[in-house]
Each structure stands twice: as C-alpha cells, then as structure tokens.
Design a protein around this motif. Structure first.
Motif, short mmCIF file in Angstrom:
data_model
loop_
_atom_site.label_atom_id
_atom_site.label_comp_id
_atom_site.label_asym_id
_atom_site.label_seq_id
_atom_site.Cartn_x
_atom_site.Cartn_y
_atom_site.Cartn_z
N GLU A 1 29.61 -47.57 -40.99
CA GLU A 1 28.40 -46.75 -40.92
C GLU A 1 27.47 -47.24 -39.82
OE1 GLU A 1 26.11 -43.58 -42.37
OE2 GLU A 1 27.91 -44.29 -43.40
N LEU A 2 26.92 -46.30 -39.07
CA LEU A 2 25.86 -46.60 -38.11
C LEU A 2 24.57 -45.97 -38.64
CD1 LEU A 2 27.58 -45.97 -34.66
CD2 LEU A 2 26.66 -48.16 -35.47
N LEU A 3 23.58 -46.81 -38.94
CA LEU A 3 22.26 -46.32 -39.33
C LEU A 3 21.39 -46.37 -38.09
CD1 LEU A 3 21.81 -48.12 -42.78
CD2 LEU A 3 22.81 -45.88 -42.29
N LEU A 4 21.08 -45.22 -37.54
CA LEU A 4 20.42 -45.15 -36.24
C LEU A 4 18.96 -44.80 -36.39
CD1 LEU A 4 23.24 -43.30 -34.27
CD2 LEU A 4 22.86 -45.77 -34.52
N VAL A 5 18.10 -45.64 -35.84
CA VAL A 5 16.66 -45.43 -35.88
C VAL A 5 16.15 -45.56 -34.44
CG1 VAL A 5 14.46 -46.14 -36.86
CG2 VAL A 5 16.56 -46.42 -38.20
N PRO A 6 16.05 -44.44 -33.71
CA PRO A 6 15.59 -44.51 -32.32
C PRO A 6 14.22 -45.17 -32.20
CG PRO A 6 16.51 -42.35 -32.81
CD PRO A 6 16.40 -43.09 -34.12
N PRO A 7 13.91 -45.75 -31.04
CA PRO A 7 12.64 -46.48 -30.87
C PRO A 7 11.39 -45.66 -31.17
CG PRO A 7 14.13 -46.92 -29.04
CD PRO A 7 14.77 -45.84 -29.86
N ASP A 8 11.47 -44.33 -30.98
CA ASP A 8 10.28 -43.51 -31.22
C ASP A 8 10.19 -42.99 -32.65
OD1 ASP A 8 12.44 -41.84 -31.04
OD2 ASP A 8 11.51 -40.39 -29.69
N ALA A 9 11.12 -43.43 -33.52
CA ALA A 9 11.09 -42.98 -34.91
C ALA A 9 9.88 -43.60 -35.61
CB ALA A 9 12.37 -43.37 -35.63
N VAL A 10 9.17 -42.80 -36.36
CA VAL A 10 7.96 -43.28 -37.04
C VAL A 10 8.31 -43.97 -38.35
CG1 VAL A 10 5.78 -42.57 -38.10
CG2 VAL A 10 6.57 -41.45 -36.00
N ASP A 11 9.31 -43.45 -39.06
CA ASP A 11 9.59 -43.91 -40.42
C ASP A 11 11.09 -44.17 -40.59
OD1 ASP A 11 9.67 -44.45 -43.08
OD2 ASP A 11 8.88 -42.52 -43.74
N PRO A 12 11.49 -45.41 -40.89
CA PRO A 12 12.91 -45.71 -41.08
C PRO A 12 13.38 -45.44 -42.51
CG PRO A 12 11.66 -47.73 -41.24
CD PRO A 12 10.65 -46.62 -40.98
N ALA A 13 12.60 -44.67 -43.28
CA ALA A 13 12.90 -44.48 -44.70
C ALA A 13 14.29 -43.88 -44.91
CB ALA A 13 11.84 -43.60 -45.36
N GLU A 14 14.69 -42.99 -44.02
CA GLU A 14 16.00 -42.34 -44.18
C GLU A 14 17.13 -43.36 -44.09
OE1 GLU A 14 18.66 -38.89 -41.99
OE2 GLU A 14 16.49 -38.84 -41.81
N ALA A 15 17.02 -44.27 -43.12
CA ALA A 15 18.06 -45.30 -42.97
C ALA A 15 18.09 -46.22 -44.18
CB ALA A 15 17.81 -46.10 -41.70
N LEU A 16 16.93 -46.58 -44.70
CA LEU A 16 16.88 -47.47 -45.86
C LEU A 16 17.39 -46.77 -47.11
CD1 LEU A 16 13.48 -49.28 -45.23
CD2 LEU A 16 15.80 -50.11 -44.78
N ALA A 17 17.11 -45.48 -47.24
CA ALA A 17 17.65 -44.73 -48.37
C ALA A 17 19.17 -44.65 -48.29
CB ALA A 17 17.04 -43.32 -48.40
N ALA A 18 19.70 -44.49 -47.08
CA ALA A 18 21.15 -44.46 -46.91
C ALA A 18 21.76 -45.81 -47.27
CB ALA A 18 21.49 -44.08 -45.47
N ALA A 19 21.07 -46.90 -46.93
CA ALA A 19 21.56 -48.23 -47.27
C ALA A 19 21.60 -48.42 -48.78
CB ALA A 19 20.67 -49.29 -46.62
N ARG A 20 20.55 -47.99 -49.49
CA ARG A 20 20.52 -48.12 -50.94
C ARG A 20 21.63 -47.28 -51.57
NH1 ARG A 20 15.81 -46.39 -51.77
NH2 ARG A 20 14.64 -48.34 -51.93
N ALA A 21 21.84 -46.08 -51.05
CA ALA A 21 22.90 -45.21 -51.57
C ALA A 21 24.27 -45.83 -51.37
CB ALA A 21 22.82 -43.84 -50.91
N LEU A 22 24.47 -46.47 -50.23
CA LEU A 22 25.74 -47.15 -49.97
C LEU A 22 25.98 -48.23 -51.01
CD1 LEU A 22 28.22 -48.05 -48.35
CD2 LEU A 22 26.69 -49.37 -46.88
#
Length: 203
Positions: A167-188
């Motif tokens: 899995e690649l959890l991608l959070v571009p530098p201009d992203a304001v909120d990494p919540a989606e990536a962290l939610a994906a990590a918890r789901a994994l």
C-alpha cells in the motif's frame, strides 16, 4: 494473533509514526496484539559488517542483535513495515535492517547446486509506504511498479514470504489534512488477520 509493526522514520511525531500507531490500534481493536519496533528509537545499526558477512557465508553465528530481531519476527504471525518513501524506495535504516536480519540460513538457504530454499512462507508481510507525490506521478514514471518489483518480489518473494498488502498512502505536500491516510492505516490494521479467521471452506 500477533503482528510485528516495524517503523523507520527519525521523527517520532511524523505521519509515518502516526500511521504505524493507527495500524497497531486497528489490530488491537480487532482482538489481536501488536508490537511496534521503532528502528530509530531502538538504535538498530543498519550497517552490514564483517560479522554479517561471516554469518552470510555460514562461517560464524549471526550477531546477537540480528538474532534478537529474527526472534521477534519468529514470534509474530504477520510482519508490517511502515516507512516514508525515500527516492522511490524505503529508507536506508529499514533497508539495512532487512540486509542484516533477512539472512542466509534464516530467511532463505543457499544450498548446493545453486538452489535457494525459501524459508519464510509462513509469514504474511504488509508493506505501507507514505509518500508526498500524487498517485499519477507514481504511475506515470513507473515508480509504483519498480517498488513492487524490488521490494515485494525482490526481497520477500526471494524469501517466500507472501506480500498480503502493498500500500502507498500518499499525502501531497499541499494536503491540509492527512486524516484519510490515517483512517486507511487503521482500517488496514483492523483487517490484518481477517483471512486467518475465515473457515477453510469459505472461499
């Protein structure tokens, strides 16, 4: 069941560490246990030295720190690697951990006749890379395929360890909120051992 979550990032407040913590949280919520191995905090030495070379050639026993890491993996039912993407691969610290720990005689065996015996078939591996580029960049340049080739196939395929997640959890530098990536990590983490709970005839 028990998972070993190995994380490599020099900053304990990083998104990488937060993702590792969410994975462990998801594992715990699903009724299992997880140990987080922070390679930076633990001071693991990634340098493949003369003692490692002697162990590779089966001229000496592996160094004590390598044996300790192998024992941690042996106690686990799954291995999870969480790392930032550096130059389209994993950081040197994690690569050095693999160089030293996934050793000849333990992860695989070089046997007479030029054959290689894969020894980690019982160990499902979950790979979670955190990157700052968008998915289009990975696809356009083939970085995603290159990473799967060198890491999934080149390392774990060589040892026989099945890669259950890549899995690649991608959070571009201009992203304001990494919540989606962290939610994906918890789901994994929550579904890490789902396959092991399914009845054998429930295909």
């Amino acid at each position: 069941m028990h998972a070993l979550v190995v994380v490599s990032h020099p900053d304990s407040a990083s998104l990488t560490h937060a993702a590792a913590a969410r994975i462990a949280e998801g594992i715990a919520r699903s009724g299992h246990t997880a140990e987080i191995a922070d390679l930076t905090a633990e001071g693991f030495d990634p340098r493949f030295g003369a003692a490692d070379q002697a162990a590779h050639l089966k001229q000496a026993a592996p160094p004590a720190d390598v044996v300790a890491e192998q024992a941690r993996i042996d106690r686990a039912d799954a291995l999870v690697l969480v790392y930032p993407v550096y130059w389209w691969s994993m950081p040197g610290l994690m690569k050095g951990w693999i160089d030293r720990v996934f050793a000849n005689g333990w992860a695989y065996d070089e046997v007479p006749g030029g054959r290689t015996e894969k020894k980690l078939g019982r160990l499902p591996v979950h790979l979670v890379g955190l990157g700052g580029a968008d998915r289009g960049t990975y696809v356009r340049h083939g970085y995603d395929v290159a990473m799967r080739t060198q890491i999934d196939h080149g390392i774990f395929g060589y040892c026989g360890a099945p890669v259950a997640t890549s899995e690649l959890l991608l959070v571009p530098p201009d992203a304001v909120d990494p919540a989606e990536a962290l939610a994906a990590a918890r789901a994994l983490g929550g579904r890490l051992f789902e396959a092991a709970r399914r009845p054998a005839d429930a295909a």
